[in-house]
Design a protein around this motif. Structure first.
Motif, PDB file in Angstrom:
ATOM      1  N   LEU A  35       0.733  -1.201   0.080  1.00  0.00           N
ATOM      2  CA  LEU A  35      -0.073  -0.063   0.117  1.00  0.00           C
ATOM      3  C   LEU A  35       0.730   1.327   0.071  1.00  0.00           C
ATOM      4  O   LEU A  35       0.544   2.251  -0.812  1.00  0.00           O
ATOM      5  CB  LEU A  35      -0.873  -0.022   1.182  1.00  0.00           C
ATOM      6  CG  LEU A  35      -1.944   1.118   1.431  1.00  0.00           C
ATOM      7  CD1 LEU A  35      -2.932   1.104  -0.003  1.00  0.00           C
ATOM      8  CD2 LEU A  35      -2.677   0.833   2.487  1.00  0.00           C
ATOM      9  N   ARG A  36       1.870   1.176   0.893  1.00  0.00           N
ATOM     10  CA  ARG A  36       2.858   2.189   0.896  1.00  0.00           C
ATOM     11  C   ARG A  36       3.387   2.562  -0.669  1.00  0.00           C
ATOM     12  O   ARG A  36       3.926   3.766  -0.973  1.00  0.00           O
ATOM     13  CB  ARG A  36       3.713   2.127   1.745  1.00  0.00           C
ATOM     14  CG  ARG A  36       4.855   3.421   2.093  1.00  0.00           C
ATOM     15  CD  ARG A  36       5.726   3.016   3.186  1.00  0.00           C
ATOM     16  NE  ARG A  36       5.412   2.890   4.296  1.00  0.00           N
ATOM     17  CZ  ARG A  36       5.027   3.749   5.339  1.00  0.00           C
ATOM     18  NH1 ARG A  36       5.230   5.165   5.064  1.00  0.00           N
ATOM     19  NH2 ARG A  36       4.783   3.682   6.549  1.00  0.00           N
ATOM     20  N   ALA A  37       3.638   1.454  -1.295  1.00  0.00           N
ATOM     21  CA  ALA A  37       4.182   1.698  -2.709  1.00  0.00           C
ATOM     22  C   ALA A  37       3.407   2.373  -3.780  1.00  0.00           C
ATOM     23  O   ALA A  37       3.921   2.916  -4.543  1.00  0.00           O
ATOM     24  CB  ALA A  37       4.449   0.286  -3.185  1.00  0.00           C
ATOM     25  N   LYS A  38       2.057   2.435  -3.113  1.00  0.00           N
ATOM     26  CA  LYS A  38       1.017   3.142  -4.240  1.00  0.00           C
ATOM     27  C   LYS A  38       0.358   4.563  -3.769  1.00  0.00           C
ATOM     28  O   LYS A  38       0.088   5.075  -4.580  1.00  0.00           O
ATOM     29  CB  LYS A  38       0.034   1.932  -4.382  1.00  0.00           C
ATOM     30  CG  LYS A  38       0.328   0.729  -5.321  1.00  0.00           C
ATOM     31  CD  LYS A  38      -0.623  -0.081  -5.581  1.00  0.00           C
ATOM     32  CE  LYS A  38      -0.236  -1.172  -6.587  1.00  0.00           C
ATOM     33  NZ  LYS A  38      -1.418  -1.844  -7.592  1.00  0.00           N
ATOM     34  N   VAL A  39       0.665   4.600  -2.447  1.00  0.00           N
ATOM     35  CA  VAL A  39      -0.051   5.768  -1.907  1.00  0.00           C
ATOM     36  C   VAL A  39       0.712   7.160  -2.565  1.00  0.00           C
ATOM     37  O   VAL A  39       1.888   6.959  -2.890  1.00  0.00           O
ATOM     38  CB  VAL A  39      -0.185   5.804  -0.335  1.00  0.00           C
ATOM     39  CG1 VAL A  39      -1.148   4.954   0.078  1.00  0.00           C
ATOM     40  CG2 VAL A  39       1.068   5.822   0.232  1.00  0.00           C
ATOM     41  N   ARG A  40      -0.223   8.237  -2.638  1.00  0.00           N
ATOM     42  CA  ARG A  40       0.563   9.334  -3.281  1.00  0.00           C
ATOM     43  C   ARG A  40       0.471  10.774  -2.353  1.00  0.00           C
ATOM     44  O   ARG A  40       1.612  11.385  -2.416  1.00  0.00           O
ATOM     45  CB  ARG A  40      -0.439   9.729  -4.438  1.00  0.00           C
ATOM     46  CG  ARG A  40      -0.511   8.601  -5.501  1.00  0.00           C
ATOM     47  CD  ARG A  40      -1.273   9.017  -6.925  1.00  0.00           C
ATOM     48  NE  ARG A  40      -1.540   7.896  -7.732  1.00  0.00           N
ATOM     49  CZ  ARG A  40      -2.969   7.274  -7.960  1.00  0.00           C
ATOM     50  NH1 ARG A  40      -3.905   7.940  -7.396  1.00  0.00           N
ATOM     51  NH2 ARG A  40      -3.004   6.215  -8.739  1.00  0.00           N
ATOM     52  N   ARG A  41      -0.453  10.835  -1.537  1.00  0.00           N
ATOM     53  CA  ARG A  41      -0.402  12.134  -0.858  1.00  0.00           C
ATOM     54  C   ARG A  41       0.386  11.873   0.427  1.00  0.00           C
ATOM     55  O   ARG A  41       0.283  10.911   0.938  1.00  0.00           O
ATOM     56  CB  ARG A  41      -1.897  12.322  -0.453  1.00  0.00           C
ATOM     57  CG  ARG A  41      -2.696  12.664  -1.897  1.00  0.00           C
ATOM     58  CD  ARG A  41      -4.045  12.786  -1.416  1.00  0.00           C
ATOM     59  NE  ARG A  41      -4.928  13.165  -2.582  1.00  0.00           N
ATOM     60  CZ  ARG A  41      -5.820  12.213  -3.119  1.00  0.00           C
ATOM     61  NH1 ARG A  41      -5.520  11.050  -2.769  1.00  0.00           N
ATOM     62  NH2 ARG A  41      -6.495  12.231  -4.393  1.00  0.00           N
ATOM     63  N   THR A  79      -0.604  13.086   3.460  1.00  0.00           N
ATOM     64  CA  THR A  79      -1.573  12.471   4.519  1.00  0.00           C
ATOM     65  C   THR A  79      -1.702  11.129   4.423  1.00  0.00           C
ATOM     66  O   THR A  79      -1.901  10.306   5.567  1.00  0.00           O
ATOM     67  CB  THR A  79      -2.904  13.226   4.409  1.00  0.00           C
ATOM     68  OG1 THR A  79      -3.290  12.963   2.717  1.00  0.00           O
ATOM     69  CG2 THR A  79      -2.823  14.578   4.750  1.00  0.00           C
ATOM     70  N   GLU A  80      -1.608  10.302   3.231  1.00  0.00           N
ATOM     71  CA  GLU A  80      -1.830   8.989   3.140  1.00  0.00           C
ATOM     72  C   GLU A  80      -0.545   8.234   3.604  1.00  0.00           C
ATOM     73  O   GLU A  80      -0.696   7.270   4.345  1.00  0.00           O
ATOM     74  CB  GLU A  80      -2.075   8.512   1.587  1.00  0.00           C
ATOM     75  CG  GLU A  80      -3.296   9.209   1.320  1.00  0.00           C
ATOM     76  CD  GLU A  80      -3.708   8.941  -0.304  1.00  0.00           C
ATOM     77  OE1 GLU A  80      -4.737   8.958  -0.581  1.00  0.00           O
ATOM     78  OE2 GLU A  80      -2.602   8.679  -0.937  1.00  0.00           O
ATOM     79  N   VAL A  81       0.523   8.717   3.359  1.00  0.00           N
ATOM     80  CA  VAL A  81       1.844   8.236   3.840  1.00  0.00           C
ATOM     81  C   VAL A  81       1.822   8.369   5.272  1.00  0.00           C
ATOM     82  O   VAL A  81       2.260   7.679   6.073  1.00  0.00           O
ATOM     83  CB  VAL A  81       3.059   8.983   3.253  1.00  0.00           C
ATOM     84  CG1 VAL A  81       4.261   8.432   4.038  1.00  0.00           C
ATOM     85  CG2 VAL A  81       3.118   8.738   1.849  1.00  0.00           C
TER      86      VAL A  81
END
Length: 218
Positions: free
Chosen positions: A75-81, A83-85
């Motif tokens: 999931l970390r490899a795909k999140v963009r923002r 706030t998501e990280v």
């Protein structure tokens, strides 16, 4: 909105079916209620309570370890923002809070003073419940957005691999211990027929023969 067995409300099911995750969270909360009840009844030293506690710890360890290894990294490899990280950083930080609390309960149970185990169990229950609610409200929607059903199935495969056949013999009866008929139907409906047969003929009866918590703590 839909409600679960414990009365908490959750988002309606989308593309990804999180039934197993919700059922696991409910099972952790169930066991911590049983622990608290047993401690306050002066039964913390009972073998059935200790067996229930060890089963809880084992299942929680597998649950969090596989999340850390097979869910958050993809999931970390795909999140963009940012706030998501930050949310994924929070998931990992919240996991890190749990092990010291488990050790704290272990130590309090060993001492045998009712006040100590009760306070430790309450702190663990509150911390774990807050984490699971945070995960359901914010992290699982990210899983649906970025990993989808295929990514969620890969996570499920990682859990099955970690559990193995022997682990499944404990995991499924533990998961469905005191679950509603509807939840049991839904969970078993996701299993292949051989696993359903094993659950009914062997796994659940064997699990039930080992006292955990006792009916008095349910």
């Amino acid at each position: 909105m839909t409600s679960n067995d414990t009365g908490r409300r959750r988002p309606p099911q989308g593309e990804v079916d999180f039934t197993f995750m919700y059922a696991g969270h409910d099972a952790f909360n169930r066991d911590l209620r049983r622990l608290s009840t047993a401690i306050r009844a002066g039964r913390a030293g009972d073998p059935a309570v200790r067996t229930g506690w060890e089963t809880f710890k084992h299942q929680l360890h597998i649950h969090h370890t596989v999340e850390d290894e097979a869910l958050w990294p993809p999931l970390r490899a795909k999140v963009r923002r940012p706030t998501e990280v930050g949310l994924l950083d929070a998931m990992e930080a919240e996991h890190a809070l749990i092990d010291p609390l488990l050790s704290q309960v272990d130590a309090a149970l060993a001492v045998g003073d009712a006040a100590g185990p009760a306070a430790s169990a309450d702190e663990l229950a509150a911390t774990l419940a807050a984490h699971m609610e945070h995960e359901e409200a914010e992290a699982l929607p990210l899983v649906e957005t970025y990993l989808g059903a295929e990514g969620w199935q890969a996570f499920g495969a990682a859990i099955r691999k970690r559990q193995g056949l022997k682990g499944a013999a404990e995991f499924l009866p533990w998961l469905l211990d005191d679950a509603s008929a509807e939840l049991t139907r839904r969970v078993l409906g996701e299993l292949p027929m051989p696993a359903r047969l094993l659950y009914r003929a062997r796994w659940q009866p064997a699990y039930a023969r080992t006292p955990r918590w006792n009916a008095a703590t349910a």
